[in-house]
Design a protein around this motif. Structure first.
Motif, short mmCIF file in Angstrom:
data_model
loop_
_atom_site.label_atom_id
_atom_site.label_comp_id
_atom_site.label_asym_id
_atom_site.label_seq_id
_atom_site.Cartn_x
_atom_site.Cartn_y
_atom_site.Cartn_z
N PRO A 60 -0.03 5.25 -3.38
CA PRO A 60 0.11 4.46 -1.88
C PRO A 60 0.46 5.32 -0.87
O PRO A 60 0.85 6.49 -0.93
CB PRO A 60 1.32 3.49 -2.25
CG PRO A 60 2.22 4.02 -3.34
CD PRO A 60 1.62 4.76 -4.29
N ARG A 61 0.05 4.76 0.26
CA ARG A 61 0.22 5.30 1.19
C ARG A 61 1.73 5.69 1.77
O ARG A 61 2.33 4.44 1.74
CB ARG A 61 -0.79 4.96 2.46
CG ARG A 61 -0.66 5.68 3.86
CD ARG A 61 -1.52 5.06 4.84
NE ARG A 61 -2.97 4.99 4.51
CZ ARG A 61 -3.50 6.14 4.83
NH1 ARG A 61 -3.24 7.14 5.70
NH2 ARG A 61 -4.85 6.25 4.40
N ARG A 147 3.96 1.81 10.92
CA ARG A 147 3.27 0.51 10.72
C ARG A 147 2.09 -0.05 11.52
O ARG A 147 1.06 -0.72 11.08
CB ARG A 147 4.40 -0.55 10.59
CG ARG A 147 5.46 -0.62 9.60
CD ARG A 147 6.76 -1.42 9.97
NE ARG A 147 6.00 -2.90 10.33
CZ ARG A 147 6.88 -3.68 11.03
NH1 ARG A 147 8.11 -3.73 11.11
NH2 ARG A 147 6.38 -4.94 11.22
N PRO A 153 1.40 2.10 6.07
CA PRO A 153 1.74 2.60 4.74
C PRO A 153 2.48 1.58 4.11
O PRO A 153 3.02 0.73 4.42
CB PRO A 153 2.73 3.64 5.32
CG PRO A 153 3.17 3.15 6.53
CD PRO A 153 2.04 2.66 7.22
N GLU A 154 2.32 1.66 2.71
CA GLU A 154 2.92 0.80 1.82
C GLU A 154 4.54 1.06 1.56
O GLU A 154 5.27 0.19 1.14
CB GLU A 154 2.33 0.78 0.34
CG GLU A 154 0.85 0.24 0.36
CD GLU A 154 0.02 0.34 -0.69
OE1 GLU A 154 0.60 -0.19 -1.80
OE2 GLU A 154 -1.16 1.15 -0.99
N PHE A 155 4.98 2.28 1.66
CA PHE A 155 6.24 2.68 1.79
C PHE A 155 6.69 3.64 2.88
O PHE A 155 5.76 4.23 3.61
CB PHE A 155 6.62 3.73 0.48
CG PHE A 155 6.45 3.01 -0.93
CD1 PHE A 155 7.42 2.26 -1.49
CD2 PHE A 155 5.11 2.67 -1.68
CE1 PHE A 155 7.56 1.53 -2.65
CE2 PHE A 155 5.03 2.05 -2.84
CZ PHE A 155 6.36 1.70 -3.18
N VAL A 178 7.29 2.22 -8.08
CA VAL A 178 6.12 1.63 -8.42
C VAL A 178 6.22 0.99 -9.89
O VAL A 178 5.95 -0.04 -10.36
CB VAL A 178 4.76 2.55 -8.43
CG1 VAL A 178 3.74 1.67 -9.05
CG2 VAL A 178 4.57 2.61 -6.82
N ASP A 183 12.16 -2.13 -4.78
CA ASP A 183 11.84 -2.40 -3.21
C ASP A 183 12.63 -1.36 -2.43
O ASP A 183 12.16 -0.89 -1.09
CB ASP A 183 12.35 -3.73 -2.89
CG ASP A 183 11.74 -4.82 -3.40
OD1 ASP A 183 10.14 -5.07 -3.08
OD2 ASP A 183 12.08 -5.49 -4.05
N ARG A 236 9.97 -0.28 0.72
CA ARG A 236 8.55 -0.77 0.79
C ARG A 236 8.38 -1.43 2.23
O ARG A 236 9.48 -1.98 2.87
CB ARG A 236 8.42 -1.94 -0.22
CG ARG A 236 8.05 -1.37 -1.70
CD ARG A 236 8.04 -2.65 -2.64
NE ARG A 236 8.21 -2.16 -3.99
CZ ARG A 236 6.93 -1.99 -4.67
NH1 ARG A 236 5.80 -1.96 -3.89
NH2 ARG A 236 7.04 -1.46 -5.91
N THR A 237 7.42 -1.32 2.77
CA THR A 237 7.20 -1.56 3.98
C THR A 237 7.28 -3.20 4.29
O THR A 237 7.69 -3.70 5.18
CB THR A 237 5.96 -1.16 4.78
OG1 THR A 237 5.52 0.17 4.54
CG2 THR A 237 5.66 -1.58 6.05
N GLY A 238 6.64 -3.80 3.29
CA GLY A 238 6.77 -5.22 3.29
C GLY A 238 8.11 -5.89 3.13
O GLY A 238 8.43 -6.84 3.89
#
Length: 411
Positions: A60-61, A147, A153-155, A178, A183, A236-238
């Motif tokens: 991931p990015r 962001r 990015p995912e992380f 992963v 998280d 994690r960005t989310g």
């Protein structure tokens, strides 16, 4: 039994409970969890070829966000390690110059030009708005900038400017996150231990932190404690969006624990452990520097509560100071019960400190000195309260945060 013997027996009972019932906090085996499956297409080997480091099929990015305020002294030792990360996926570094007066931002750009590696962006958001601590204000801007990229990015790797990473650090962090669906993955950086005072105080700092927040309890499927180590946090960005961080913890002086609690409240899974190749390069050569490092946030950890302060002081006295006093006083005054209980408690205490000294590669002869170090921490905590009531608490690099800024719970 004499009163001293009763106190010594009580201390021994506490140490037996700490040995067996406090999440085995004294063990140092909580390291990054291994990837449970082999993926030959993305496998990597360590430099010596001795073992494989596995990873996801798609890397991931990642955006690495580094808040920095007057860090020109340590940046040459830390920033090149981030720029030189051996990460198979897309990654970048965002350094947020938080009002530095020593040329930190300019030096960061020069180091990037000299060393190459991951792309670096340097931003300066200006002074924090009211209600924000400087570090969280810097993280807010760095995270927002990352962001805003396309794709986002995912992380996010949030790491301090004084932290040096091994070349495989980012790869190992992402692999663990992963593979285990985590998280937040945080590693307690190995602090510098060179001077005499660092040898005496630093390992105990991590020991006391682990006693307060046992790593095993944090890493359980049903956790019993929540914490993180702010020097190295992969998020994690989310999850950051769901937890509304850093905005939801903008007043927190103890930002790492507040961050972890915000992530936990949002339903995120957390892991915390000791690092093998993540090191702090910030020197604390004298007792004064170490004293300020601890006292800066010690009273904030107690929520600026005088009752908690009194309980903490009493607890430190009973748990750490009574055993050697009981042993010596009992032996000289002919009180065998006090001497035996005090000696047994001191022995258990010493034994639990040995693994941390081994982790820091320090002489085991330092282990019996833990009561003296605990006494220093007691004085540092009291001094932290005194500075708070004098209006000089939580001071860091020219900024002093009032009680309104302190929120260890993130609320």
């Amino acid at each position: 039994m004499t009163p001293l013997a009763w106190f010594a027996t009580g201390s021994l009972a506490v140490w037996v409970w700490l040995l067996l019932g406090q999440g085995f906090f004294w063990r140092t085996d909580q390291r990054l969890p291994p990837t449970p499956r082999r993926l030959p297409a993305s496998a990597r080997r360590d430099g010596d070829g001795s073992r494989e480091v596995e990873g996801p099929e798609r890397w991931p990015r990642v955006a690495v966000v580094v808040p920095a305020r007057d860090e020109a002294d340590v940046l040459p030792l830390s920033l090149p390690s981030l720029l030189g990360q051996d990460y198979p996926g897309p990654a970048e570094v965002v350094l947020v110059d938080d009002g530095s007066t020593d040329g930190t931002g300019r030096l960061a750009a020069e180091l990037a030009g000299r060393h190459g590696g991951l792309p670096l962006t340097v931003v300066s958001p200006g002074e924090p708005e009211p209600g924000w601590t400087g570090k969280l204000w810097a993280l807010r801007h760095g995270m927002a900038l990352a962001r805003a990229r396309e794709p986002a990015p995912e992380f996010l790797l949030l790491t301090d400017a004084d932290i040096s990473h091994g070349p495989d650090s980012l790869r190992l962090l992402v692999s663990a996150a992963v593979a285990h669906e985590l998280d937040l993955v945080s590693q307690m950086a190995r602090l510098r231990v060179v001077s005499t005072w660092e040898r005496l105080v630093v390992p105990a700092f991590v020991y006391f932190f682990a006693q307060l927040y046992p790593f095993r309890w944090i890493n359980r499927a049903r956790p019993l404690a929540t914490a993180a180590a702010g020097g190295c946090v992969l998020l994690r960005t989310g999850t950051a969006v769901a937890a509304a961080v850093p905005d939801s913890i903008r007043r927190a002086v103890i930002d790492d624990v507040s961050l972890a609690r915000a992530v936990r409240r949002s339903g995120g899974r957390i892991w915390l452990g000791l690092a093998d190749h993540v090191d702090s390069v910030r020197p604390y050569p004298g007792l004064g520097e170490l004293w300020r490092m601890v006292s800066r946030s010690a009273y904030a950890q107690l929520r600026n509560n005088p009752l908690l302060l009194a309980g903490t002081v009493a607890g430190l006295v009973v748990v750490y100071l009574v055993p050697p006093v009981a042993l010596l006083a009992g032996a000289t005054s002919g009180d065998p019960a006090a001497a035996w209980a005090g000696g047994a408690a001191w022995a258990v205490m010493t034994g639990t400190y040995v693994p941390m000294l081994r982790y820091y590669r320090q002489p085991l002869l330092l282990a019996p000195l833990l009561p003296f170090t605990a006494f220093l921490y007691l004085l540092m905590t009291v001094d932290s309260a005194v500075q708070h009531y004098r209006g000089r608490g939580a001071a860091w690099k020219g900024r002093t945060y009032t009680a309104n800024h302190v929120s260890p719970s993130g609320e």
